[in-house]
Design an enzyme around this catalytic site. Structure first.
Site, PDB file in Angstrom:
ATOM      1  N   LYS A 132       3.726  12.829  -1.986  1.00 28.66           N
ATOM      2  CA  LYS A 132       4.601  11.807  -1.406  1.00 28.66           C
ATOM      3  C   LYS A 132       5.473  12.455  -0.335  1.00 28.66           C
ATOM      4  O   LYS A 132       6.192  13.408  -0.623  1.00 28.66           O
ATOM      5  CB  LYS A 132       5.471  11.185  -2.493  1.00 28.66           C
ATOM      6  CG  LYS A 132       6.398  10.088  -2.014  1.00 28.66           C
ATOM      7  CD  LYS A 132       7.154   9.494  -3.198  1.00 28.66           C
ATOM      8  CE  LYS A 132       8.100   8.382  -2.773  1.00 28.66           C
ATOM      9  NZ  LYS A 132       8.840   7.819  -3.926  1.00 28.66           N
TER      10      LYS A 132
ATOM     11  N   ARG B 273      -1.488   0.052  -9.834  1.00 23.50           N
ATOM     12  CA  ARG B 273      -0.319  -0.767 -10.174  1.00 23.50           C
ATOM     13  C   ARG B 273      -0.740  -2.225 -10.322  1.00 23.50           C
ATOM     14  O   ARG B 273      -1.860  -2.598  -9.974  1.00 23.50           O
ATOM     15  CB  ARG B 273       0.729  -0.673  -9.054  1.00 23.50           C
ATOM     16  CG  ARG B 273       1.103   0.760  -8.663  1.00 23.50           C
ATOM     17  CD  ARG B 273       0.991   0.976  -7.159  1.00 23.50           C
ATOM     18  NE  ARG B 273       1.256   2.359  -6.760  1.00 23.50           N
ATOM     19  CZ  ARG B 273       2.466   2.867  -6.607  1.00 23.50           C
ATOM     20  NH1 ARG B 273       3.525   2.114  -6.767  1.00 23.50           N
ATOM     21  NH2 ARG B 273       2.623   4.123  -6.276  1.00 23.50           N
TER      22      ARG B 273
ATOM     23  N   GLY C 213       6.187   7.796   6.974  1.00 18.67           N
ATOM     24  CA  GLY C 213       5.408   8.403   5.910  1.00 18.67           C
ATOM     25  C   GLY C 213       6.005   9.660   5.318  1.00 18.67           C
ATOM     26  O   GLY C 213       5.381  10.308   4.477  1.00 18.67           O
TER      27      GLY C 213
ATOM     28  N   GLY D 198       0.790  -1.220   0.000  1.00 17.11           N
ATOM     29  CA  GLY D 198       0.000   0.000   0.000  1.00 17.11           C
ATOM     30  C   GLY D 198       0.823   1.271   0.000  1.00 17.11           C
ATOM     31  O   GLY D 198       2.060   1.255   0.048  1.00 17.11           O
TER      32      GLY D 198
ATOM     33  N   ASP E  83       4.650  -4.006  -7.396  1.00 14.04           N
ATOM     34  CA  ASP E  83       3.897  -2.830  -6.954  1.00 14.04           C
ATOM     35  C   ASP E  83       4.471  -1.546  -7.538  1.00 14.04           C
ATOM     36  O   ASP E  83       3.919  -0.466  -7.289  1.00 14.04           O
ATOM     37  CB  ASP E  83       3.864  -2.746  -5.426  1.00 14.04           C
ATOM     38  CG  ASP E  83       5.254  -2.694  -4.815  1.00 14.04           C
ATOM     39  OD1 ASP E  83       6.000  -3.672  -4.986  1.00 14.04           O
ATOM     40  OD2 ASP E  83       5.597  -1.695  -4.169  1.00 14.04           O
ATOM     41  N   ASN E  84       5.527  -1.638  -8.328  1.00 14.87           N
ATOM     42  CA  ASN E  84       6.139  -0.471  -8.957  1.00 14.87           C
ATOM     43  C   ASN E  84       5.968  -0.473 -10.466  1.00 14.87           C
ATOM     44  O   ASN E  84       6.694   0.227 -11.170  1.00 14.87           O
ATOM     45  CB  ASN E  84       7.623  -0.382  -8.605  1.00 14.87           C
ATOM     46  CG  ASN E  84       7.853   0.014  -7.158  1.00 14.87           C
ATOM     47  OD1 ASN E  84       6.988   0.601  -6.524  1.00 14.87           O
ATOM     48  ND2 ASN E  84       9.016  -0.317  -6.632  1.00 14.87           N
TER      49      ASN E  84
ATOM     50  N   ARG F  15       2.886  14.301  -7.246  1.00 14.45           N
ATOM     51  CA  ARG F  15       2.981  13.511  -8.464  1.00 14.45           C
ATOM     52  C   ARG F  15       1.632  13.498  -9.192  1.00 14.45           C
ATOM     53  O   ARG F  15       0.571  13.582  -8.565  1.00 14.45           O
ATOM     54  CB  ARG F  15       3.404  12.081  -8.136  1.00 14.45           C
ATOM     55  CG  ARG F  15       4.574  12.020  -7.176  1.00 14.45           C
ATOM     56  CD  ARG F  15       5.208  10.650  -7.112  1.00 14.45           C
ATOM     57  NE  ARG F  15       4.379   9.639  -6.479  1.00 14.45           N
ATOM     58  CZ  ARG F  15       4.812   8.407  -6.193  1.00 14.45           C
ATOM     59  NH1 ARG F  15       6.057   8.068  -6.508  1.00 14.45           N
ATOM     60  NH2 ARG F  15       4.030   7.535  -5.609  1.00 14.45           N
TER      61      ARG F  15
ATOM     62  N   GLY G 188       2.548   3.736   1.544  1.00  9.59           N
ATOM     63  CA  GLY G 188       3.112   3.953   2.863  1.00  9.59           C
ATOM     64  C   GLY G 188       3.438   5.395   3.159  1.00  9.59           C
ATOM     65  O   GLY G 188       3.462   5.810   4.325  1.00  9.59           O
ATOM     66  N   ARG G 189       3.699   6.191   2.109  1.00  3.57           N
ATOM     67  CA  ARG G 189       3.957   7.620   2.315  1.00  3.57           C
ATOM     68  C   ARG G 189       3.438   8.451   1.157  1.00  3.57           C
ATOM     69  O   ARG G 189       3.839   9.587   0.967  1.00  3.57           O
ATOM     70  CB  ARG G 189       5.449   7.865   2.521  1.00  3.57           C
ATOM     71  CG  ARG G 189       6.310   7.326   1.420  1.00  3.57           C
ATOM     72  CD  ARG G 189       7.752   7.581   1.702  1.00  3.57           C
ATOM     73  NE  ARG G 189       8.577   6.902   0.704  1.00  3.57           N
ATOM     74  CZ  ARG G 189       9.799   7.265   0.387  1.00  3.57           C
ATOM     75  NH1 ARG G 189      10.338   8.291   0.993  1.00  3.57           N
ATOM     76  NH2 ARG G 189      10.488   6.597  -0.509  1.00  3.57           N
TER      77      ARG G 189
END
Length: 516
Positions: free
Chosen positions: A123, A200, A136, A101, A269-270, A193, A103-104
């Site tokens: 972010k 993802r 975070g 998930g 996840d990226n 961003r 995270g930050r």
């Protein structure tokens, strides 16, 4: 001009946890969790992408001055929309990591028109339920790298998430940069961003792993309706969507290989379902052509994410996505065909790209592909042997007129090796000259795909060190320089040079950790 509107379809149409609870926890059957960004007492804008700001509606949508700063630092919502973090899982370095998930990262909402949709995400603005053991937050050095590289990739023509703004948080963040038990306080920062969405591969994996098929279907149907309306929400539509994701992932990796970019942490996840470069962490750029190089210190032993392995990892990751949505398709054979075509299609696209880099037309005849592949491999082999600079050598090749008597004069500054094998290099150039036509038009074509400027690691590190000392001029100069990567300009000319020897081993200039 399209009328822009602000909304949050992701939270409105998908199940989530609306209560604001910062406790780190598992969130079953949820695609998102509501969060509140941390309060910062003295944030300030360091840099902003003005064209992107205007395309998102400018002051009318994002505000200006203090209002804009409040938005992109997380201090004020986007049109009263509740910020949220996304739930996803993923394979990290080839191993299933379960729930990960945001995270930050905190999503602020969507700016949309009839033709386009963009999600804004900050972010480094505080903890979420997915922060695990993290705080975070983000530090200035990694935020500068993400801001600059996102925009550099955009101007290079590489599909990417964008960076709207870079903000100093005004606070200090504790980080152990080298993972050696000696953490230090560093200046904090926040990057805003922008992407069509930040969905993802891992968004689908987490629900498949938990056997939450109804949530999985809702997520995929939402994805198609919102971002891929050309595909119907049925088995055939899901297969067509996977073909689209496959082809655009291939296109993305080919671009990375073209410009010498190494992502460094290609966990599932990226990888974006939009075929965009996402999550700029321990990335790097090739100076000398080293296909075995990885910029990630965590990957130094395994080298799973090294430059030459990126297409294979992309294929592996795509297999994981296909497996995740398989329960919604139910037919293995058509899914297998889509998966199996990945390396075939990649190789054809990579071959075409390399021929364009070399300014060559494809060979003709029965063994054309083999002949082209052989020449490409010979060219790359001599680059590796002689430690050629991957960017400078292709620009020099465009300038060369085929005269073998001028080879050393034309190419001498393109190598890091002290003893270049000139006879071997000339032998490869002779093979190349048999195929090439040396015209101004050919050189122009080559210079359209071979950049003269890339955001080399040492350039970014120099700007980071200036900024950490309170001088932002280096960051702003690089930001201006990266806007013209294929043509030498007054702005980028000072940065078009090889990596200096001192940068080969300096922290931040060679390999980086995930600590940010």
């Amino acid at each position: 001009m399209s009328i822009l509107r602000v909304e949050s379809t992701f939270t409105e149409q998908l199940p989530g946890q609306a209560q604001i609870d910062p406790k780190r926890r598992q969130t079953p059957k949820s695609c998102w969790a509501a969060v509140t960004p941390q309060t910062f007492t003295n944030p300030s804008v360091l840099a902003c992408s003005a064209p992107l700001y205007e395309s998102l509606g400018g002051a009318a949508i994002l505000g200006d001055g203090d209002a804009f700063l409040s938005l992109v630092s997380g201090q004020a919502p986007l049109a009263d929309i509740q910020p949220y973090a996304m739930n996803y899982g993923g394979h990290q370095f080839g191993h299933w990591a379960g729930q990960l998930g945001d995270g930050r990262a905190i999503n602020l909402g969507e700016v949309a028109s009839e033709q386009q949709r963009y999600t804004l995400q900050i972010k480094g603005a505080g903890q979420t339920p997915y922060s695990r053991s993290g705080d975070g937050l983000a530090v200035l050095r990694s935020s500068i790298r993400e801001f600059l590289c996102s925009e550099a990739m955009h101007y290079l023509g590489v599909p990417t998430t964008r960076a709207l703004s870079l903000v100093r948080s005004g606070e200090q963040v504790m980080r152990d940069m080298f993972y050696d038990g000696r953490p230090e306080l560093e200046p904090g920062a926040i990057v805003c961003r922008v992407a069509p969405s930040f969905i993802r591969f891992g968004n689908f994996q987490i629900h498949a792993a938990r056997h939450e098929e109804s949530v999985l279907k809702r997520l995929l149907d939402y994805t198609l309706a919102t971002h891929f309306p050309q595909f119907e929400p049925d088995a055939k539509g899901y297969l067509n969507w996977l073909e689209w994701v496959r082809d655009h992932t291939i296109e993305l990796i080919v671009h990375w290989m073209r410009v010498g970019f190494v992502h460094g942490v290609m966990n599932t996840d990226n990888l974006s379902i939009h075929g965009l470069t996402i999550d700029y962490g321990p990335y790097g750029w090739l100076d000398a052509y080293e296909p075995d190089w990885t910029p990630n210190t965590t990957d130094a032993g395994q080298k799973r994410y090294r430059f030459e392995n990126q297409p294979y990892i992309a294929h592996w990751n795509f297999v994981q996505l296909a497996q995740a949505v398989y329960p919604l398709i139910g037919e293995l054979e058509p899914l297998q065909v889509i998966v199996d075509e990945f390396p075939i299609r990649y190789q054809a696209a990579y071959r075409q790209m390399m021929l364009r880099k070399l300014g060559l037309e494809p060979s003709q005849g029965e063994r054309a592909d083999e002949q082209d592949d052989a020449l490409i491999q010979q060219w790359l082999a001599t680059l590796l042997q002689n430690q050629a600079d991957y960017t400078l050598i292709h620009r020099a090749l465009a300038r060369w007129d085929g005269d073998m008597a001028t080879v050393q004069a034309q190419f001498a500054e393109c190598f890091y090796h002290e003893a270049v094998d000139w006879p071997g290099f000339c032998a490869v150039l002779e093979l190349y000259a048999q195929r090439a036509t040396f015209t101004a038009e050919k050189a122009q074509r080559m210079n359209q795909v071979n950049p003269c400027f890339i955001l080399r690691n040492f350039l970014a590190q120099e700007a980071i060190e200036q900024a950490q000392a309170g001088d932002d001029s280096g960051v702003l100069a690089l930001f201006e320089a990266l806007k013209s990567p294929y043509q030498e300009t007054e702005a980028n000319a000072p940065f078009i040079r090889k990596r200096p020897e001192w940068a080969k081993t300096k922290a931040g200039c060679s390999m980086l950790s995930c600590s940010s």
